[in-house]
Design a protein around this motif. Structure first.
Motif, PDB file in Angstrom:
ATOM      1  N   ARG A   1       6.962  83.358 -58.587  1.00  0.00           N
ATOM      2  CA  ARG A   1       7.942  84.335 -58.111  1.00  0.00           C
ATOM      3  C   ARG A   1       8.740  83.808 -56.919  1.00  0.00           C
ATOM      4  NH1 ARG A   1       6.199  85.665 -62.511  1.00  0.00           N
ATOM      5  NH2 ARG A   1       5.610  87.816 -63.042  1.00  0.00           N
TER       6      ARG A   1
ATOM      7  N   SER B   1      11.887  82.163 -57.820  1.00  0.00           N
ATOM      8  CA  SER B   1      13.019  83.039 -58.131  1.00  0.00           C
ATOM      9  C   SER B   1      13.850  83.313 -56.895  1.00  0.00           C
ATOM     10  CB  SER B   1      12.504  84.361 -58.714  1.00  0.00           C
ATOM     11  OG  SER B   1      11.824  84.140 -59.922  1.00  0.00           O
ATOM     12  N   ALA B   2      13.187  83.317 -55.740  1.00  0.00           N
ATOM     13  CA  ALA B   2      13.903  83.577 -54.490  1.00  0.00           C
ATOM     14  C   ALA B   2      14.476  82.298 -53.900  1.00  0.00           C
ATOM     15  CB  ALA B   2      12.959  84.249 -53.483  1.00  0.00           C
ATOM     16  N   ARG B   3      13.738  81.200 -54.056  1.00  0.00           N
ATOM     17  CA  ARG B   3      14.176  79.909 -53.516  1.00  0.00           C
ATOM     18  C   ARG B   3      13.917  78.833 -54.561  1.00  0.00           C
ATOM     19  NH1 ARG B   3      12.635  79.378 -47.112  1.00  0.00           N
ATOM     20  NH2 ARG B   3      13.744  81.244 -46.414  1.00  0.00           N
ATOM     21  N   TRP B   4      14.954  78.303 -55.146  1.00  0.00           N
ATOM     22  CA  TRP B   4      14.811  77.365 -56.247  1.00  0.00           C
ATOM     23  C   TRP B   4      14.029  76.120 -55.861  1.00  0.00           C
ATOM     24  CZ3 TRP B   4      16.502  72.387 -55.874  1.00  0.00           C
ATOM     25  CH2 TRP B   4      17.403  72.111 -54.838  1.00  0.00           C
TER      26      TRP B   4
ATOM     27  N   THR C   1       7.234  87.962 -52.175  1.00  0.00           N
ATOM     28  CA  THR C   1       8.074  86.787 -52.463  1.00  0.00           C
ATOM     29  C   THR C   1       9.552  87.153 -52.508  1.00  0.00           C
ATOM     30  OG1 THR C   1       7.601  87.143 -54.814  1.00  0.00           O
ATOM     31  CG2 THR C   1       6.295  85.484 -53.676  1.00  0.00           C
ATOM     32  N   ALA C   2       9.858  88.407 -52.833  1.00  0.00           N
ATOM     33  CA  ALA C   2      11.263  88.825 -52.819  1.00  0.00           C
ATOM     34  C   ALA C   2      11.858  88.704 -51.414  1.00  0.00           C
ATOM     35  CB  ALA C   2      11.390  90.263 -53.313  1.00  0.00           C
ATOM     36  N   LYS C   3      11.020  88.788 -50.380  1.00  0.00           N
ATOM     37  CA  LYS C   3      11.490  88.669 -48.998  1.00  0.00           C
ATOM     38  C   LYS C   3      11.893  87.235 -48.640  1.00  0.00           C
ATOM     39  CE  LYS C   3      11.024  92.924 -47.663  1.00  0.00           C
ATOM     40  NZ  LYS C   3      12.163  93.711 -47.180  1.00  0.00           N
ATOM     41  N   LEU C   4      11.511  86.280 -49.498  1.00  0.00           N
ATOM     42  CA  LEU C   4      11.833  84.892 -49.192  1.00  0.00           C
ATOM     43  C   LEU C   4      13.313  84.581 -49.339  1.00  0.00           C
ATOM     44  CD1 LEU C   4       8.766  83.078 -50.806  1.00  0.00           C
ATOM     45  CD2 LEU C   4       9.168  83.592 -48.396  1.00  0.00           C
ATOM     46  N   TYR C   5      14.078  85.537 -49.858  1.00  0.00           N
ATOM     47  CA  TYR C   5      15.531  85.366 -49.842  1.00  0.00           C
ATOM     48  C   TYR C   5      16.042  85.268 -48.409  1.00  0.00           C
ATOM     49  CZ  TYR C   5      16.075  86.471 -54.824  1.00  0.00           C
ATOM     50  OH  TYR C   5      16.032  86.444 -56.187  1.00  0.00           O
ATOM     51  N   SER C   6      15.345  85.978 -47.499  1.00  0.00           N
ATOM     52  CA  SER C   6      15.854  86.058 -46.124  1.00  0.00           C
ATOM     53  C   SER C   6      14.851  85.617 -45.069  1.00  0.00           C
ATOM     54  CB  SER C   6      16.289  87.498 -45.818  1.00  0.00           C
ATOM     55  OG  SER C   6      15.203  88.387 -46.005  1.00  0.00           O
TER      56      SER C   6
ATOM     57  N   SER D   1      11.468  82.879 -43.869  1.00  0.00           N
ATOM     58  CA  SER D   1      10.659  81.697 -44.140  1.00  0.00           C
ATOM     59  C   SER D   1       9.234  82.156 -44.446  1.00  0.00           C
ATOM     60  CB  SER D   1      10.647  80.770 -42.921  1.00  0.00           C
ATOM     61  OG  SER D   1       9.945  81.387 -41.854  1.00  0.00           O
TER      62      SER D   1
END
Length: 886
Positions: A373, A376-379, A409-414, A416
């Motif tokens: 997952r 999905s947030a960080r390639w 893991t969705a929070k990893l868009y913004s 670290s």
């Protein structure tokens, strides 16, 4: 990166046993284990013979990789022939389905990842026992280059789970083996409305297999997947439904019940999904029964808990439709005939704070889901040695819940990884937004838990939020007292919460009527931390936190006070285990007491300090006691004196001799003012040991002589044992070895009489050192080896470290490398518990280390030292130099 695996264009061969759980039930565990082992030998021999590599094995499944397609095909042929010719026990024939696919999967630390892996798995799962299926790419590549007696049969395109387009599949026909099989298992081969998830299903292969086989058992009519929100019940059920689809002539159908709150609408929703129309003059359920009576299908009823009264209708359907099976997700069982409950655990997690490498970590389902997952947030995300500890901690903070990992893991868009770990100290506030295609109550963890909370009645809500006060769970007796629940209704309310998957109930056989009974088997109640955080918030909002917190503090003060004397007697192990399990509760109680009831903080810390010393919690114990002393107003001098005595003990072991003396002197003055002779004697014993650390040996002897006389007058043998050992050590230093031995032997006799293994250990260590001093090295080795074994049994890490060091000095001349390993192991323990080499011990320690380093090259000494730091105590104890029979 796994360098033992082929790379580039690779042919993958996946296998698994058809009906493994049914075979297990038929054979029994012992015979099945033998059959499974024989099957593994056959598969591995075929793989090895044709240049393959074993990527992974889980349960009864193999994942193999070959650098050539020919190797994969020949291995499959040899394996199927070997399985067919093997003489299996009666009823124990193993039938294996296999799939071959060629592609360019990405090689990782764990094995391979990529759609080629998914394709191979899907092709294998479409087959039947004894069948080998081959993807179109592999079939085109092998062409006519098949060995005699082997050919390909075109089975046409199949719609397979998780693959975007139909896969053209071929069967490997082996001349001397059966070749007629039912149609491959595919989505279009059976009627269904099963939704296609947008993300990959990760892990839980063994769980899927168990549930699938359980559901297909003839005597099973319904399987209910049980667990709190976020455990992934719905996704798991959907996976199982897909797996059993091929076995049900009339398919599998998904019925979403989350939007329904009226149980009377459930039958109508099932009928609508199956396109069954209501008939005039006939109840809809009767129409449904008539329609399904001759059919064989599975109904997946998702989120059943809020329509639980519809269980009667489901029971009627099952009774009237013999080919119908029901797979349900719920927080509580349906309680109908033929139902089998299946609790769904969180995803498997590695040990918290462990030292596993990346490759080992990736074997845990929680970590695998996190990686999948996170991509999905960080390639460019990858699990590395640098971020592994943060990833493990994040997965722990969300209890290994799949939904928690998805939201995190969705929070990893913004964020670290390190920022996310820090933010999850307040997990429910952080995990505040999920994917837009989730159900409303699944958008955040808080919404999901609130959904369950709102379905409770008021008495259940009150009990559940009050149980949130226990950070580490609590015994049933503690829960009953602290929650304030009426005894007449407590058990039934607790069972109800457990049935709704909001608490975990561990039934024991200890007494729940006593405050404490020393029985580690007493039942306990606990909850996942994500649930507990919600419960605590609800408790704070209810206005009951102060009252519940007061009862919690009272309970654990009494528990600590009752346990403290038991730590020096025959029940020591049971009490250490019991108090250790309650450590989270003690911490919470102390934190609360420091702001609301400092006197209780002093009492609790005073009762716990010897336990903290036993477990090696030196820094933590000293910090709690110092915080309580700092906040104390002096209104309870007895409690203050006891706390000071604990601080003095910790300071002494951490080489803070001046601080230790100051604390002990203040305690002594308080005890003299109170006229407490026992307290005076205990403090004098501590002061004598402190003076020993400071090198004031004559002063130590005088103080310990005074202490032991007072203890004899008080008939306080438990404390006398320690005073005698300390006094003997001082006389040994003073050259009065015979007197020292007399003190050690008297201490040993007293401690054996009382069953006090702590005091026995101290006496044995010192007797071993005397034997070494007198040149009796064999007796010294045996006594010190016995001491080490006893210290390990007691898990008394300070004593373990000291025994290792003394033995290292004793054994250095015979085996310098092993002695260095012993020193390394001791060094690691001291570092973990923050207990440096004692001042009085440092001269001997440095002399032995210096002597050892002169015997070995610097490189050899360092290598052995570092090896010892990571070596288990069991391995060290098994060494010839420490074996008592050598």
């Amino acid at each position: 990166m796994r360098n033992d695996l082929p790379w580039g264009t690779v042919s993958l061969l996946l296998t698994d046993i058809e009906g493994s759980t049914r075979t297990l039930n038929r054979l029994g565990a012992a015979r099945y284990a033998e059959a499974l082992a024989a099957h593994r030998d056959i598969i591995r021999a075929a793989c090895s013979a044709h240049g393959g590599a074993e990527v992974d094995t889980q349960g009864d499944a193999f994942f193999l990789a070959f650098p050539t397609l020919e190797g994969a095909v020949l291995a499959a042929v040899d394996a199927q022939r070997g399985l067919a010719s093997h003489r299996w026990d009666e009823g124990g024939t193993i039938r294996v389905r296999m799939g071959i696919h060629t592609g360019e999967p990405q090689r990782t630390e764990e094995g391979y990842v990529g759609m080629d892996v998914h394709a191979a798995a899907r092709i294998a799962s479409a087959g039947h026992g004894g069948q080998v299926l081959v993807s179109e790419r592999s079939a085109r590549a092998v062409g006519g280059n098949l060995k005699a007696g082997v050919s390909l049969r075109d089975l046409g395109p199949l719609a397979l789970k998780d693959l975007e387009a139909p896969e053209h599949v071929f069967q490997l026909v082996i001349s001397d083996l059966p070749s007629d099989f039912p149609a491959p298992r595919s989505l279009q081969s059976r009627p269904n409305n099963l939704p296609t998830p947008l993300t990959a299903f990760v892990g839980r292969a063994e769980l899927v297999s168990q549930i699938r086989d359980l559901l297909l058992m003839p005597q099973t009519r319904a399987v209910t997947l049980l667990g709190p929100g976020g455990t992934g019940k719905s996704r798991l059920a959907l996976r199982v439904a897909t797996e059993v689809l091929h076995s049900m002539e009339d398919g599998a159908f998904f019925i979403a019940l989350a939007p329904i709150t009226d149980h009377r609408r459930v039958v109508g929703e099932i009928a609508r999904t199956l396109s069954v129309r209501e008939q005039q003059g006939q109840a809809l359920i009767d129409t449904l029964i008539a329609e399904l009576r001759e059919k064989e299908l599975v109904l997946l009823l998702d989120n059943f808990e809020q329509v639980s009264e519809a269980a009667r209708d489901i029971s009627r359907l099952l009774a009237g439709c013999p080919g119908l099976k029901v797979l349900t997700t719920s927080r509580q069982p349906l309680r109908i005939s033929g139902e089998r409950g299946f609790p769904v655990p969180p995803l498997a997690l590695p040990d918290r704070g462990g030292k596993l490498g990346v490759e080992e970590l990736e074997k845990f389902d929680a970590i695998r889901l996190f990686i999948d997952r996170a991509l999905s947030a960080r390639w460019d995300f990858a699990l590395t040695e640098e971020n592994a500890a943060d990833v493990v901690e994040i997965c722990w903070k969300v209890d290994g819940l799949p939904l928690g990992i998805e939201l995190a893991t969705a929070k990893l868009y913004s964020m670290s990884i390190s920022e996310l770990r820090a933010a999850l100290e307040h997990r429910l506030a952080t995990l505040d937004e999920g994917a837009v295609d989730l159900l409303d109550h699944q958008r955040t963890l808080r919404d999901l838990i609130a959904w369950s909370y709102d379905m409770l009645d008021e008495r259940e809500r009150t009990l559940w939020r009050n149980l949130g006060i226990f950070p580490g769970g609590g015994t049933l007796a503690a829960a009953g007292y602290v929650s304030g629940a009426e005894p007449s209704s407590f058990d039934s309310l607790l069972e109800s919460l457990a049935n709704k998957s909001l608490v975990v109930l561990e039934k024991g056989h200890g007494s729940a009527e006593k405050v404490v009974d020393g029985d580690s088997e007493e039942g306990r109640v606990s909850m996942l931390e994500t649930l507990r955080e919600f419960a605590v918030d609800a408790l704070e909002g209810s206005g009951d936190l102060d009252a519940v917190g007061t009862r919690h503090l009272d309970w654990f003060c009494r528990l600590a006070e009752q346990g403290e004397p038991e730590l020096r007697g025959k029940a020591r192990d049971a009490w250490v285990a019991r108090l250790d399990r309650e450590q989270p509760n003690f911490r919470a109680a102390l934190q609360r007491a420091l702001t609301r009831d400092v006197e209780s903080a002093l009492k609790l810390g005073s009762a716990l300090w010897f336990f903290w010393y036993q477990r090696g919690y030196l820094s933590e114990g000293r910090e709690w006691l110092e915080r309580a002393l700092e906040a104390d107003d002096g209104s309870n001098p007895s409690a203050r004196a006891s706390a000071l005595l604990g601080v003095a003990n910790f300071d002494r072991y951490q080489n803070l001799a001046a601080d230790a003396e100051q604390a002990a002197e203040e305690a002594l003055a308080l005890y003299r003012r109170l006229g407490d002779d026992q307290g005076i004697a205990n403090t004098l014993t501590q002061l004598g040991a402190i003076y020993e650390h400071q090198g004031e040996y004559q002063r130590a002897i005088e103080t310990l002589e005074e202490a032991q006389k007072l203890l004899r007058a008080l008939d306080s043998n438990e404390r006398l044992s320690f005073a005698l050992v300390a006094l003997g050590a001082m006389k040994q230093i003073d050259g009065r070895v015979d007197e020292a031995v007399g003190h050690y032997e008297e201490s040993l006799a007293l401690s054996r009489q009382r069953g006090d293994r702590n005091a026995m250990l101290s006496a044995l260590i010192n007797l071993g050192e005397v034997a070494d001093l007198r040149g009796d090295r064999e007796r010294a080795r045996r006594l010190l080896r016995d001491s080490l074994e006893l210290a390990v049994t007691l898990n008394l890490r300070i004593a373990i470290a000291y025994c290792l060091e003394v033995l290292a000095g004793l054994l250095a001349e015979g085996d310098g490398e092993f002695a260095a390993r012993l020193f390394g192991a001791a060094d690691n323990i001291r570092e973990e518990i923050d207990a440096p080499v004692e001042t009085w011990n440092r001269e001997r320690y440095e002399r032995d280390v210096e002597r050892l380093r002169a015997m070995l090259t610097p490189e050899a000494a360092e290598a052995a030292w570092q090896a010892g730091r990571s070596e288990s105590l069991a391995e060290l104890l098994a060494h010839d130099a420490l074996r008592l029979d050598v």
